[in-house]
Write an enzyme that holds these catalytic residues in place. Structure first.
Site, PDB file in Angstrom:
ATOM      1  N   ARG A   1      76.006  23.508  45.428  1.00  0.00           N
ATOM      2  CA  ARG A   1      75.055  22.921  44.462  1.00  0.00           C
ATOM      3  C   ARG A   1      73.983  22.104  45.166  1.00  0.00           C
ATOM      4  O   ARG A   1      72.877  21.936  44.694  1.00  0.00           O
ATOM      5  CB  ARG A   1      75.783  21.994  43.480  1.00  0.00           C
ATOM      6  CG  ARG A   1      76.693  22.695  42.491  1.00  0.00           C
ATOM      7  CD  ARG A   1      77.104  21.718  41.394  1.00  0.00           C
ATOM      8  NE  ARG A   1      78.262  22.166  40.642  1.00  0.00           N
ATOM      9  CZ  ARG A   1      78.222  23.002  39.598  1.00  0.00           C
ATOM     10  NH1 ARG A   1      77.080  23.482  39.189  1.00  0.00           N
ATOM     11  NH2 ARG A   1      79.328  23.332  38.964  1.00  0.00           N
TER      12      ARG A   1
ATOM     13  N   ASP B   1      71.941  34.269  32.092  1.00  0.00           N
ATOM     14  CA  ASP B   1      72.547  35.502  32.600  1.00  0.00           C
ATOM     15  C   ASP B   1      72.789  36.431  31.404  1.00  0.00           C
ATOM     16  O   ASP B   1      71.887  37.144  30.976  1.00  0.00           O
ATOM     17  CB  ASP B   1      73.830  35.085  33.331  1.00  0.00           C
ATOM     18  CG  ASP B   1      74.550  36.226  34.015  1.00  0.00           C
ATOM     19  OD1 ASP B   1      73.918  37.241  34.301  1.00  0.00           O
ATOM     20  OD2 ASP B   1      75.758  36.104  34.274  1.00  0.00           O
TER      21      ASP B   1
ATOM     22  N   PHE C   1      74.371  37.240  42.566  1.00  0.00           N
ATOM     23  CA  PHE C   1      74.939  35.909  42.325  1.00  0.00           C
ATOM     24  C   PHE C   1      74.235  34.912  43.233  1.00  0.00           C
ATOM     25  O   PHE C   1      74.229  35.068  44.451  1.00  0.00           O
ATOM     26  CB  PHE C   1      76.447  35.898  42.560  1.00  0.00           C
ATOM     27  CG  PHE C   1      77.086  34.710  41.907  1.00  0.00           C
ATOM     28  CD1 PHE C   1      77.379  34.719  40.555  1.00  0.00           C
ATOM     29  CD2 PHE C   1      77.349  33.557  42.634  1.00  0.00           C
ATOM     30  CE1 PHE C   1      77.929  33.604  39.932  1.00  0.00           C
ATOM     31  CE2 PHE C   1      77.902  32.442  42.026  1.00  0.00           C
ATOM     32  CZ  PHE C   1      78.194  32.468  40.669  1.00  0.00           C
ATOM     33  N   VAL C   2      73.615  33.901  42.620  1.00  0.00           N
ATOM     34  CA  VAL C   2      72.836  32.936  43.407  1.00  0.00           C
ATOM     35  C   VAL C   2      73.464  31.541  43.371  1.00  0.00           C
ATOM     36  O   VAL C   2      74.172  31.191  42.422  1.00  0.00           O
ATOM     37  CB  VAL C   2      71.365  32.858  42.915  1.00  0.00           C
ATOM     38  CG1 VAL C   2      70.632  34.154  43.190  1.00  0.00           C
ATOM     39  CG2 VAL C   2      71.286  32.509  41.429  1.00  0.00           C
TER      40      VAL C   2
ATOM     41  N   LYS D   1      68.072  36.018  34.707  1.00  0.00           N
ATOM     42  CA  LYS D   1      68.604  37.296  35.208  1.00  0.00           C
ATOM     43  C   LYS D   1      68.605  38.239  34.013  1.00  0.00           C
ATOM     44  O   LYS D   1      69.664  38.602  33.489  1.00  0.00           O
ATOM     45  CB  LYS D   1      70.058  37.048  35.651  1.00  0.00           C
ATOM     46  CG  LYS D   1      70.344  37.292  37.112  1.00  0.00           C
ATOM     47  CD  LYS D   1      71.843  37.377  37.322  1.00  0.00           C
ATOM     48  CE  LYS D   1      72.369  36.233  38.129  1.00  0.00           C
ATOM     49  NZ  LYS D   1      73.834  36.330  38.363  1.00  0.00           N
TER      50      LYS D   1
ATOM     51  N   ASP E   1      76.276  26.758  41.487  1.00  0.00           N
ATOM     52  CA  ASP E   1      77.445  26.767  42.366  1.00  0.00           C
ATOM     53  C   ASP E   1      78.160  28.100  42.416  1.00  0.00           C
ATOM     54  O   ASP E   1      77.929  28.987  41.589  1.00  0.00           O
ATOM     55  CB  ASP E   1      78.461  25.721  41.890  1.00  0.00           C
ATOM     56  CG  ASP E   1      79.236  26.204  40.671  1.00  0.00           C
ATOM     57  OD1 ASP E   1      78.598  26.660  39.694  1.00  0.00           O
ATOM     58  OD2 ASP E   1      80.482  26.151  40.691  1.00  0.00           O
TER      59      ASP E   1
ATOM     60  N   LYS F   1      77.185  21.997  34.405  1.00  0.00           N
ATOM     61  CA  LYS F   1      76.675  21.080  35.395  1.00  0.00           C
ATOM     62  C   LYS F   1      75.385  21.586  36.040  1.00  0.00           C
ATOM     63  O   LYS F   1      74.606  20.828  36.592  1.00  0.00           O
ATOM     64  CB  LYS F   1      77.710  20.898  36.516  1.00  0.00           C
ATOM     65  CG  LYS F   1      79.030  20.335  36.104  1.00  0.00           C
ATOM     66  CD  LYS F   1      79.972  20.316  37.331  1.00  0.00           C
ATOM     67  CE  LYS F   1      81.379  19.959  36.922  1.00  0.00           C
ATOM     68  NZ  LYS F   1      82.319  20.148  38.058  1.00  0.00           N
ATOM     69  N   GLY F   2      75.182  22.883  36.019  1.00  0.00           N
ATOM     70  CA  GLY F   2      74.164  23.529  36.836  1.00  0.00           C
ATOM     71  C   GLY F   2      72.741  23.019  36.726  1.00  0.00           C
ATOM     72  O   GLY F   2      71.974  23.107  37.678  1.00  0.00           O
TER      73      GLY F   2
ATOM     74  N   GLU G   1      68.228  24.736  31.067  1.00  0.00           N
ATOM     75  CA  GLU G   1      69.335  25.548  31.585  1.00  0.00           C
ATOM     76  C   GLU G   1      69.024  25.963  33.028  1.00  0.00           C
ATOM     77  O   GLU G   1      67.865  26.181  33.388  1.00  0.00           O
ATOM     78  CB  GLU G   1      69.508  26.776  30.666  1.00  0.00           C
ATOM     79  CG  GLU G   1      70.499  27.828  31.107  1.00  0.00           C
ATOM     80  CD  GLU G   1      71.952  27.385  31.139  1.00  0.00           C
ATOM     81  OE1 GLU G   1      72.221  26.334  31.753  1.00  0.00           O
ATOM     82  OE2 GLU G   1      72.810  28.096  30.605  1.00  0.00           O
ATOM     83  N   ASP G   2      70.055  26.063  33.853  1.00  0.00           N
ATOM     84  CA  ASP G   2      69.831  26.481  35.235  1.00  0.00           C
ATOM     85  C   ASP G   2      69.512  27.969  35.331  1.00  0.00           C
ATOM     86  O   ASP G   2      68.551  28.373  35.966  1.00  0.00           O
ATOM     87  CB  ASP G   2      71.043  26.120  36.126  1.00  0.00           C
ATOM     88  CG  ASP G   2      72.366  26.683  35.627  1.00  0.00           C
ATOM     89  OD1 ASP G   2      72.412  27.237  34.500  1.00  0.00           O
ATOM     90  OD2 ASP G   2      73.371  26.567  36.347  1.00  0.00           O
TER      91      ASP G   2
HETATM   92  P1  IMP Z   1      75.435  33.171  30.502  1.00  0.00           P
HETATM   93  O1  IMP Z   1      76.152  32.560  29.333  1.00  0.00           O
HETATM   94  O2  IMP Z   1      76.050  34.475  30.911  1.00  0.00           O
HETATM   95  O3  IMP Z   1      73.945  33.307  30.271  1.00  0.00           O
HETATM   96  O4  IMP Z   1      75.709  32.264  31.734  1.00  0.00           O
HETATM   97  C1  IMP Z   1      75.050  31.128  32.007  1.00  0.00           C
HETATM   98  C2  IMP Z   1      75.838  30.306  32.992  1.00  0.00           C
HETATM   99  O5  IMP Z   1      76.566  31.101  33.921  1.00  0.00           O
HETATM  100  C3  IMP Z   1      74.910  29.463  33.820  1.00  0.00           C
HETATM  101  O6  IMP Z   1      74.658  28.223  33.218  1.00  0.00           O
HETATM  102  C4  IMP Z   1      75.662  29.335  35.128  1.00  0.00           C
HETATM  103  O7  IMP Z   1      76.530  28.235  35.074  1.00  0.00           O
HETATM  104  C5  IMP Z   1      76.491  30.600  35.220  1.00  0.00           C
HETATM  105  N1  IMP Z   1      75.853  31.608  36.092  1.00  0.00           N
HETATM  106  C6  IMP Z   1      75.335  32.793  35.740  1.00  0.00           C
HETATM  107  N2  IMP Z   1      74.850  33.467  36.788  1.00  0.00           N
HETATM  108  C7  IMP Z   1      75.052  32.656  37.850  1.00  0.00           C
HETATM  109  C8  IMP Z   1      74.734  32.772  39.255  1.00  0.00           C
HETATM  110  O8  IMP Z   1      74.150  33.753  39.751  1.00  0.00           O
HETATM  111  N3  IMP Z   1      75.099  31.711  40.021  1.00  0.00           N
HETATM  112  C9  IMP Z   1      75.725  30.599  39.553  1.00  0.00           C
HETATM  113  N4  IMP Z   1      76.024  30.453  38.257  1.00  0.00           N
HETATM  114  C10 IMP Z   1      75.698  31.471  37.409  1.00  0.00           C
END
Ligand code: IMP
Length: 173
Positions: A161, A99, A148-149, A127, A155, A39-40, A95-96
């Site tokens: 959000r 990570d 964590f943001v 990140k 969210d 959703k982000g 993508e939001d």
């Molecule tokens: P990844 O697969 O680890 O790159 O994670 C990506 C997803 O994790 C993002 O689309 C977010 O939904 C969630 N996410 C990662 N870090 C944060 C954060 O700091 N705040 C909120 N959601 C996060």
């Protein structure tokens, strides 16, 4: 829980304009399919497409790996697929936050197998210090520290959000 501002509404707005200008130039004369990861990304994507000077079509996927924890489980599953045809399309994934990179690399793998004409990524936040798998980001908003943001679509357990800025969430001590 306390939220401290990391990126202001004005900084976000300037960055979105900047990214939209670059993307509009790169895709001039091309058909663009923008795919948001729910959703982000919905807030960022809504602002981004309204600042593009080129037409685009929009679709959404939903991938999940987090649940209620603030640490990735490492597992990525597709909860909702796009309904658009990808073959021969210029696809821009929105993508939001990137990570570990697991979500994005999984989606890129899925979309690449459908033979798009091109496949690029626009990520609002990066990140990069937490990356587990390498993933290329073609258009990046902000590099952020390992915190964590929340806000601007992001969210914590479905809260925050709606914030028009990005903030760091801190547990009350
Ligand atoms: P990844 O697969 O680890 O790159 O994670 C990506 C997803 O994790 C993002 O689309 C977010 O939904 C969630 N996410 C990662 N870090 C944060 C954060 O700091 N705040 C909120 N959601 C996060």
């Amino acid at each position: 829980m306390k939220v401290t501002t990391l990126i202001s509404q004005e900084e976000i707005s300037n960055k979105v304009n900047e990214l939209a200008l670059i993307i509009s130039n790169d895709y001039a004369e091309k058909e663009l399919l923008v795919v948001g990861i729910l959703k982000g990304s919905f807030v960022f994507m809504a602002d981004l497409i309204r600042n593009l000077s080129i037409p685009c079509r929009c679709d959404f996927v939903k991938l999940s790996s987090y649940g209620k924890e603030t640490v990735s489980s490492g597992e990525v599953k597709m909860d909702l697929d796009i309904s658009s045809r990808v073959e021969g399309e210029n696809v821009l994934v929105v993508e939001d936050i990137v990570d570990t990179g697991l979500t994005l690399s999984k989606l890129k793998e899925i979309l690449a197998s459908r033979q798009p004409a091109s496949l690029r990524v626009c990520a609002f936040l990066d990140k990069s210090s937490r990356r587990k798998v390498p993933v290329e980001i073609d258009y990046r908003g902000f590099e952020i520290p390992d915190k964590f943001v929340v806000g601007y679509g992001l969210d914590c357990d479905e809260q925050f959000r709606y914030l028009p800025y990005v903030g760091i969430i801190e547990e009350d001590s």
